[in-house]
Write a protein that holds these residues in place. Structure first.
Motif, PDB file in Angstrom:
ATOM      1  N   LEU A   1      -1.754   8.126  -7.304  1.00 30.51           N
ATOM      2  CA  LEU A   1      -0.820   7.019  -7.190  1.00 30.51           C
ATOM      3  C   LEU A   1       0.514   7.370  -7.848  1.00 30.51           C
ATOM      4  O   LEU A   1       1.587   7.091  -7.305  1.00 30.51           O
ATOM      5  CB  LEU A   1      -1.413   5.758  -7.831  1.00 30.51           C
ATOM      6  CG  LEU A   1      -0.479   4.555  -7.966  1.00 30.51           C
ATOM      7  CD1 LEU A   1       0.047   4.105  -6.607  1.00 30.51           C
ATOM      8  CD2 LEU A   1      -1.196   3.405  -8.668  1.00 30.51           C
ATOM      9  N   ASP A   2       0.455   7.994  -9.027  1.00 34.62           N
ATOM     10  CA  ASP A   2       1.690   8.379  -9.704  1.00 34.62           C
ATOM     11  C   ASP A   2       2.500   9.361  -8.859  1.00 34.62           C
ATOM     12  O   ASP A   2       3.740   9.303  -8.831  1.00 34.62           O
ATOM     13  CB  ASP A   2       1.374   8.985 -11.071  1.00 34.62           C
ATOM     14  CG  ASP A   2       0.942   7.934 -12.080  1.00 34.62           C
ATOM     15  OD1 ASP A   2       1.151   6.743 -11.811  1.00 34.62           O
ATOM     16  OD2 ASP A   2       0.385   8.312 -13.129  1.00 34.62           O
ATOM     17  N   TRP A   3       1.807  10.266  -8.200  1.00 31.02           N
ATOM     18  CA  TRP A   3       2.510  11.211  -7.330  1.00 31.02           C
ATOM     19  C   TRP A   3       3.185  10.470  -6.169  1.00 31.02           C
ATOM     20  O   TRP A   3       4.357  10.710  -5.855  1.00 31.02           O
ATOM     21  CB  TRP A   3       1.549  12.271  -6.796  1.00 31.02           C
ATOM     22  CG  TRP A   3       2.089  13.015  -5.613  1.00 31.02           C
ATOM     23  CD1 TRP A   3       1.617  12.995  -4.334  1.00 31.02           C
ATOM     24  CD2 TRP A   3       3.240  13.874  -5.589  1.00 31.02           C
ATOM     25  NE1 TRP A   3       2.377  13.784  -3.510  1.00 31.02           N
ATOM     26  CE2 TRP A   3       3.395  14.346  -4.258  1.00 31.02           C
ATOM     27  CE3 TRP A   3       4.149  14.288  -6.553  1.00 31.02           C
ATOM     28  CZ2 TRP A   3       4.413  15.200  -3.879  1.00 31.02           C
ATOM     29  CZ3 TRP A   3       5.178  15.149  -6.172  1.00 31.02           C
ATOM     30  CH2 TRP A   3       5.293  15.590  -4.844  1.00 31.02           C
ATOM     31  N   GLU A   4       2.453   9.561  -5.528  1.00 29.18           N
ATOM     32  CA  GLU A   4       3.028   8.808  -4.413  1.00 29.18           C
ATOM     33  C   GLU A   4       4.204   7.952  -4.873  1.00 29.18           C
ATOM     34  O   GLU A   4       5.178   7.763  -4.128  1.00 29.18           O
ATOM     35  CB  GLU A   4       1.960   7.908  -3.774  1.00 29.18           C
ATOM     36  CG  GLU A   4       0.875   8.653  -3.035  1.00 29.18           C
ATOM     37  CD  GLU A   4       1.392   9.355  -1.786  1.00 29.18           C
ATOM     38  OE1 GLU A   4       2.352   8.850  -1.178  1.00 29.18           O
ATOM     39  OE2 GLU A   4       0.835  10.407  -1.424  1.00 29.18           O
ATOM     40  N   TYR A   5       4.123   7.451  -6.092  1.00 25.86           N
ATOM     41  CA  TYR A   5       5.198   6.624  -6.643  1.00 25.86           C
ATOM     42  C   TYR A   5       6.447   7.444  -6.953  1.00 25.86           C
ATOM     43  O   TYR A   5       7.570   7.030  -6.652  1.00 25.86           O
ATOM     44  CB  TYR A   5       4.687   5.912  -7.900  1.00 25.86           C
ATOM     45  CG  TYR A   5       5.753   5.316  -8.778  1.00 25.86           C
ATOM     46  CD1 TYR A   5       6.683   4.402  -8.266  1.00 25.86           C
ATOM     47  CD2 TYR A   5       5.828   5.633 -10.134  1.00 25.86           C
ATOM     48  CE1 TYR A   5       7.655   3.842  -9.087  1.00 25.86           C
ATOM     49  CE2 TYR A   5       6.798   5.073 -10.949  1.00 25.86           C
ATOM     50  CZ  TYR A   5       7.708   4.186 -10.420  1.00 25.86           C
ATOM     51  OH  TYR A   5       8.675   3.635 -11.238  1.00 25.86           O
TER      52      TYR A   5
END
Length: 609
Positions: free
Chosen positions: A553-557
């Motif tokens: 999720l952090d990567w996608e964010y």
């Protein structure tokens, strides 16, 4: 069921697919609705009798914030013009601090110049005043990034820079930390540092390790090392109480359960008690601006709160006595991360839609009959302004407030987006209600699905979408359909947001829900899929899955794409606020403990100047 669920086909992505898995559209039709008027698990839940029909209720505690509590607040008059003028003077002084920073020609080393910039950016971001210095922060970080390969000469600079650059979407590798890892697994600090300086460096290492992407083993190693080191440091008697408080705060709240104004309030206390910090050049001005800005914005938010209270009263939602009344709590959450005065429409819509989504969730989870849910669904599909007379009055009240709020929010979104967003919003709510209906059917029929089936129902049942979309459309950024698909369903970003909330929620709510007769959760579905497994096995699996998906999720964010940063930030901060509510318990349901304190700190208690 809890309010927040997950997106479709997500279990297959959790168990089988690589990180580039693309979510499928939810297109399964609902089975025929049960005609049962009485839930088979009714004996396990609290009940109330309405017009001869026994209904389940959640025994939710009442609204904690009556009008008198809010009206009797002693106003500090921080909306007066001279406070704003004082803030503007301080802003100008701090801008000068940015602009006067040494450059590569100053004679200082690259590492020294970079570190000074990182420290100043860190201060204004921790104290939630960074919105006043967007250009200055960009210039400072552009400089750091330009010389990044030559800058990290010590662990502290490397860790601080890695975290700040990442959170500001500069593409930096975690491999920079490998330069400071010894053969024994220890992360090394310069021998010239004092013990407190070394502890501060490891604290920055810990903070950096939380912003990890999939496959970054060095970040896992850094987190494990820093956690052990800091826990041992807390046992020492020779570190200052100031540093001890900072360690405890960061280890308790981390990144994913933290919000800007909560962090700012904490650091204003910590910095204010540290005389050596306030005596350092420029820090007193930064702290004074942070306090003044906090109080000025609190005055603005209080005025907005009055309109939320008036809306609640005018809508007669206090008469919907079976449901959770959390409008003030939701408004406080919005204020904790959406600060700027110009985003009043965002805060208003977020509070209203969250409160209504929670009431709707309680109708579908406990109070309503299958027939009534069917009528509710049909009214939304046709976009009728009211429900049939056969529906109880309190549900009709909730529907009327819901109908009016969606229309009003769509009008606000149209002003920003330049097109009618009501059809899009209605579709989101229809999917949400269909999925809630399926959960009600499972409950009515005593059916426990597989974990895959349970999670596959999640995208439309995710209160995240219906509470994120319309408020985000009121921000000052255009979101054409093509860009919406990169942020909203069926994007991987949206899928992971929903999954993280469901996994976290299930670990906090499953026992209370089971006591109310709601037997379907990620825990029960996992146990069904794995005969002989225990509740502890299921919890361990969900917690591990949560941690792994949080990295993705952090990567996608943080990865670059076409979504405006402010839209993506607010979408992500909604998830952080929900994670905060689930931090210790189900804060959506039980808000009379730490959540009550949060509301007081954000909305009711000014910072002492």
């Amino acid at each position: 069921m809890a309010l927040y669920s997950v997106s479709p086909s997500v279990l297959s992505s959790c168990l089988k697919s690589p990180p580039n898995h693309h979510v499928k559209l939810f297109n399964k039709s609902l089975p025929s609705l049960s005609r049962s008027r009485l839930n088979p698990f009714i004996n396990k839940a609290s009940t109330t009798s309405v017009e001869g029909l026994t209904r389940r209720t959640g025994n939710h505690h009442p609204n904690l914030w009556d009008d008198d509590i809010i009206k009797n607040i002693r106003e500090q008059q921080y909306e007066d013009s001279h406070y704003k003028e004082s803030a503007e003077r301080l802003i100008a002084e701090i801008k000068d601090m940015f602009n006067e920073m040494p450059t590569a020609k100053s004679g200082k080393s690259c590492a020294e110049n970079a570190f000074e910039r990182l420290v100043l950016v860190d201060k204004v971001q921790r104290l939630a005043i960074d919105r006043h210095f967007k250009n200055e922060i960009t210039q400072a970080l552009d400089y750091v990034y330009r010389y990044w390969s030559d800058c990290p000469r010590d662990l502290n600079t490397a860790a601080l820079g890695l975290r700040i650059l990442r959170l500001n979407r500069y593409p930096v590798s975690s491999d920079v930390l490998r330069h400071f890892k010894g053969n024994d697994g220890q992360f090394l600090c310069p021998s010239t540092q004092s013990e407190e300086e070394k502890i501060g460096s490891i604290l920055n290492l810990y903070r950096a390790s939380l912003i990890a992407f999939p496959g970054e083993n060095i970040m896992d190693e850094a987190k494990a090392f820093a956690t052990t080191y800091l826990n041992q440091a807390l046992q020492r008697t020779d570190i200052s109480s100031i540093l001890s408080r900072e360690i405890k705060y960061n280890m308790e709240y981390g990144w994913h359960t933290n919000l800007p104004r909560i962090e700012a309030r904490n650091y204003m206390d910590i910095y204010g008690e540290n005389t050596s910090w306030t005596e350092f050049s420029g820090n007193k001005e930064i702290l004074n601006l942070a306090k003044l800005d906090f109080n000025i914005m609190q005055s603005v938010h209080r005025q907005e709160l009055q309109s939320i209270l008036q809306w609640w009263k005018d809508s007669d939602l206090d008469k919907v006595d079976f449901a959770r009344h959390r409008h003030v709590e939701y408004f406080a959450l919005a204020c904790a991360y959406c600060i700027d005065a110009k985003y009043s429409a965002y805060r208003r819509d977020f509070a209203k839609l969250c409160a209504l989504a929670t009431i709707v969730d309680d109708i579908y989870d406990t109070y309503g009959t299958i027939e009534e849910l069917k009528l509710f669904n049909e009214a939304v599909k046709k976009w009728d302004s009211s429900l049939p007379n056969s529906v109880p009055e309190n549900i009709k009240i909730a529907y009327k407030a819901f109908y009016m709020a969606i229309n009003e929010s769509a009008q606000a979104a149209k002003k920003t987006q330049g097109r009618d967003m009501l059809p899009y919003s209605r579709e989101v709510w229809e999917h949400y209600l269909k999925a809630l209906t399926k959960e009600a059917e499972w409950l009515a029929n005593g059916y426990i699905p597989s974990l895959e089936e349970y999670l596959e129902n999640g995208a439309p049942s995710s209160g995240y979408r219906v509470t994120m979309l319309q408020p985000t459309l009121t921000l000052d950024s255009l979101l054409p359909d093509k860009i919406l698909l990169e942020m909203d369903y069926p994007s991987r970003f949206n899928e992971l947001l929903c999954l993280s909330l469901r996994l976290k929620g299930d670990t906090r709510t499953f026992k209370a829900e089971a006591n109310r007769g709601e037997l379907v959760s990620g825990i029960s579905c996992y146990i069904k899929d794995h005969p002989g497994s225990s509740e502890e096995d299921a919890l361990d699996y969900l917690k591990d899955l949560f941690q792994r998906r949080l990295k993705e999720l952090d990567w996608e964010y943080l990865k670059p794409n076409n979504v405006p940063a402010i839209s993506k930030d607010h979408a992500y901060n909604i998830a952080r606020s929900y994670q905060l509510l689930y931090k210790e318990r189900d804060g959506f349901t039980n808000s009379n403990k730490d959540i009550k304190d949060l509301v007081s700190q954000i909305l009711l208690e000014p910072m002492p100047m």
